[in-house]
Design a protein around this motif. Structure first.
Motif, PDB file in Angstrom:
ATOM      1  N   ILE A   1       0.806  -1.150  -0.034  1.00  0.00           N
ATOM      2  CA  ILE A   1      -0.061   0.120   0.002  1.00  0.00           C
ATOM      3  C   ILE A   1       0.798   1.123  -0.005  1.00  0.00           C
ATOM      4  O   ILE A   1       1.701   1.176   0.915  1.00  0.00           O
ATOM      5  CB  ILE A   1      -1.117  -0.010   1.262  1.00  0.00           C
ATOM      6  N   GLN A   2       0.749   2.231  -0.837  1.00  0.00           N
ATOM      7  CA  GLN A   2       1.500   3.278  -0.901  1.00  0.00           C
ATOM      8  C   GLN A   2       0.853   4.429  -0.082  1.00  0.00           C
ATOM      9  O   GLN A   2      -0.260   4.754  -0.047  1.00  0.00           O
ATOM     10  CB  GLN A   2       1.376   3.958  -2.505  1.00  0.00           C
ATOM     11  N   LEU A   3       1.884   4.808   1.026  1.00  0.00           N
ATOM     12  CA  LEU A   3       1.496   6.093   1.866  1.00  0.00           C
ATOM     13  C   LEU A   3       2.106   7.147   1.409  1.00  0.00           C
ATOM     14  O   LEU A   3       3.305   7.495   1.226  1.00  0.00           O
ATOM     15  CB  LEU A   3       1.988   5.574   2.980  1.00  0.00           C
ATOM     16  N   ASN A   4       1.466   8.369   1.215  1.00  0.00           N
ATOM     17  CA  ASN A   4       1.938   9.418   0.971  1.00  0.00           C
ATOM     18  C   ASN A   4       1.311  10.684   2.031  1.00  0.00           C
ATOM     19  O   ASN A   4       0.226  10.684   2.369  1.00  0.00           O
ATOM     20  CB  ASN A   4       1.280   9.933  -0.297  1.00  0.00           C
ATOM     21  N   CYS A   5       2.514  11.149   2.841  1.00  0.00           N
ATOM     22  CA  CYS A   5       1.740  11.957   3.970  1.00  0.00           C
ATOM     23  C   CYS A   5       1.935  13.372   3.453  1.00  0.00           C
ATOM     24  O   CYS A   5       2.478  13.690   2.410  1.00  0.00           O
ATOM     25  CB  CYS A   5       2.762  11.727   5.096  1.00  0.00           C
ATOM     26  N   ARG A   6       1.240  14.190   4.417  1.00  0.00           N
ATOM     27  CA  ARG A   6       1.377  15.747   4.130  1.00  0.00           C
ATOM     28  C   ARG A   6       0.618  16.373   2.744  1.00  0.00           C
ATOM     29  O   ARG A   6       0.932  17.121   2.142  1.00  0.00           O
ATOM     30  CB  ARG A   6       2.696  16.382   4.264  1.00  0.00           C
ATOM     31  N   LEU A   7      -0.363  15.374   2.391  1.00  0.00           N
ATOM     32  CA  LEU A   7      -1.231  15.689   1.236  1.00  0.00           C
ATOM     33  C   LEU A   7      -2.540  15.832   1.617  1.00  0.00           C
ATOM     34  O   LEU A   7      -3.116  15.207   2.415  1.00  0.00           O
ATOM     35  CB  LEU A   7      -1.194  14.520   0.380  1.00  0.00           C
TER      36      LEU A   7
END
Length: 453
Positions: free
Chosen positions: A246-252
């Motif tokens: 699972i791809q985690l992208n923070c601060r979006l």
């Protein structure tokens, strides 16, 4: 009906006027006075009203609540996952409010805490000796450009946070065959923060079971700085998302949805130039921005952010001592969950009772206890429990950061029964006593834990 009356002016002219008659019943409604007014009939409001209606007696407590239906919202994760229905999560409001309390089926439109009155949407003005505010949060879907329209017109856009849209989630999971499945979490306090990712784990498992996972990118775009705020549980969740690709992208933070081109535009929160990133989506689960209700924001009861301004330990208002708060609408700095309300309810009961008796409202302290059952699939759950400082405050003598089927059944099968039969009836104040028992007296709250039945 109008009466015709004749008045004489100073010049001797006669003036004929029509004067409206107000019925005596309307006058009586506007002059209603209660020992305790509870604003909001959700989890916190039901719980508080149940405790004090039995204590103070019939006709002494009023609940101000416009809704006809009461929802157990934690069940909506399972509704979105296709294993429960919205009807499973609902009861008629009149069936869950305490019988000894008066239900005023209206909303609050203005607070006047200096005079201890609340103006209602039906025109009544309610006078109170004491008030508990438990209004929850409002869902601000409109703050994301294009989102309200997308929720109405695009079958790939859904949200488990509303009874209006949660029924879209499972059909959208069924319909996606490839592409990007995106899950979001906004840049503000939200109710049940873990629900933003619970549906993601369920969806990922659903894709696997139905042979289409290899064709779908599962993406979590969160405004937070990490997968979870408590390191002990974040470690487990990071391993889960790594193992399940699972791809985690923070601060979006989601700013706009363009349903015609199926694009989701996110703002990079750490960008000094307000940089944005666009994602194409084939499935989009949105957690909307949330805030305190507008009427509370505009009132003298609010802090600078619009939340009910209380002492985070006593739950008493910072400026108006006969006002107390419970639940999501307050500025108590803990995760906004039903478990938090359960723990707060014991503190509220003791402190408000003491204040009614002329004593200090600091008899007990709320330590920020909350729980977030992080469902990670159709049969697994991480049972996170922690306090104001993010310290684990676990009930069971096991490592609750591990995925467990027992905790899944606790979340799916036991907690709803506890909610309907104990919590909103005022008979559950959190697991503190059981925590001490299971841990042989070590750790956990020393207060706020014995329910008054």
């Amino acid at each position: 009906m109008n009466n015709i009356q004749v008045f004489s002016t100073r010049t001797g002219r006669l003036v004929v006027c029509a004067v409206r008659n107000f019925s005596s019943s309307t006058s009586r409604q506007q002059e209603k006075h209660y020992k305790l007014l509870v604003v909001g009939g959700g989890t916190g409001g039901c719980t508080a009203a149940s405790k004090f209606a039995s204590k103070l007696g019939k006709g002494k407590v009023a609940i101000l609540e416009p809704s006809k239906v009461h929802y157990y919202q934690p069940m909506w994760t399972f509704v979105g996952g296709g294993t429960k229905t919205v009807s499973n999560s609902s009861r008629p409001m009149g069936k869950v409010l305490p019988k000894k309390a008066d239900w005023i089926q209206a909303g609050a439109v203005a607070f006047d805490p200096k005079n201890s009155t609340v103006t209602c949407s039906n025109g009544d003005v309610i006078k109170y000796d004491y008030m508990v505010v438990s209004m929850g949060l409002q869902l601000d879907y409109h703050k994301v450009k294009g989102l309200p329209e997308a929720l109405l017109s695009d079958p790939a856009v859904c949200s488990n946070y509303s009874s209006k849209y949660v029924t879209k989630t499972f059909p959208a999971l069924e319909n996606i065959t490839d592409g990007k499945a995106i899950f979001t979490s906004p840049n503000c306090p939200i109710k049940c923060a873990g629900a933003a990712q619970k549906i993601m784990y369920i969806a990922e498992e659903y894709f696997n079971k139905n042979g289409k996972r290899d064709n779908i990118d599962v993406i979590f775009n969160t405004s937070g700085q990490a997968i979870f705020g408590v390191p002990k549980y974040a470690e487990t969740l990071n391993k889960i998302i790594e193992d399940r690709n699972i791809q985690l992208n923070c601060r979006l933070s989601l700013e706009e949805v363009r349903s015609d081109t199926r694009e989701a535009i996110f703002r990079k929160l750490d960008s000094e130039t307000n940089e944005k990133e666009t994602f194409n989506y084939n499935f989009l689960h949105v957690v909307p921005p949330m805030s305190a209700p507008d009427v509370l924001k505009a009132s003298p009861l609010a802090d600078s952010m619009g939340y009910l301004d209380i002492n985070k330990y006593s739950l008493q208002h910072a400026r108006y001592p006969n006002v107390f708060g419970i639940g999501d609408c307050t500025n108590a700095p803990t995760s906004k969950t039903g478990a938090a309300i359960a723990a707060q309810s014991g503190v509220l009961r003791r402190n408000l009772t003491a204040f009614m008796d002329g004593k200090s409202a600091s008899q007990d302290e709320y330590d920020g206890y909350t729980s977030c059952p992080l469902v990670t699939g159709y049969g697994k759950c991480v049972m996170a429990e922690f306090d104001y400082d993010g310290n684990p405050l676990e009930t069971f003598p096991i490592d609750q950061s591990k995925e467990r089927r027992t905790m899944f059944h606790m979340k799916r099968d036991i907690m709803p029964e506890m909610y309907w039969n104990l919590l909103i009836k005022g008979m559950w104040e959190g697991p503190g006593p059981y925590r001490r028992l299971m841990r042989l007296g070590m750790g956990g709250n020393k207060k706020s834990e014995v329910a008054e039945v």
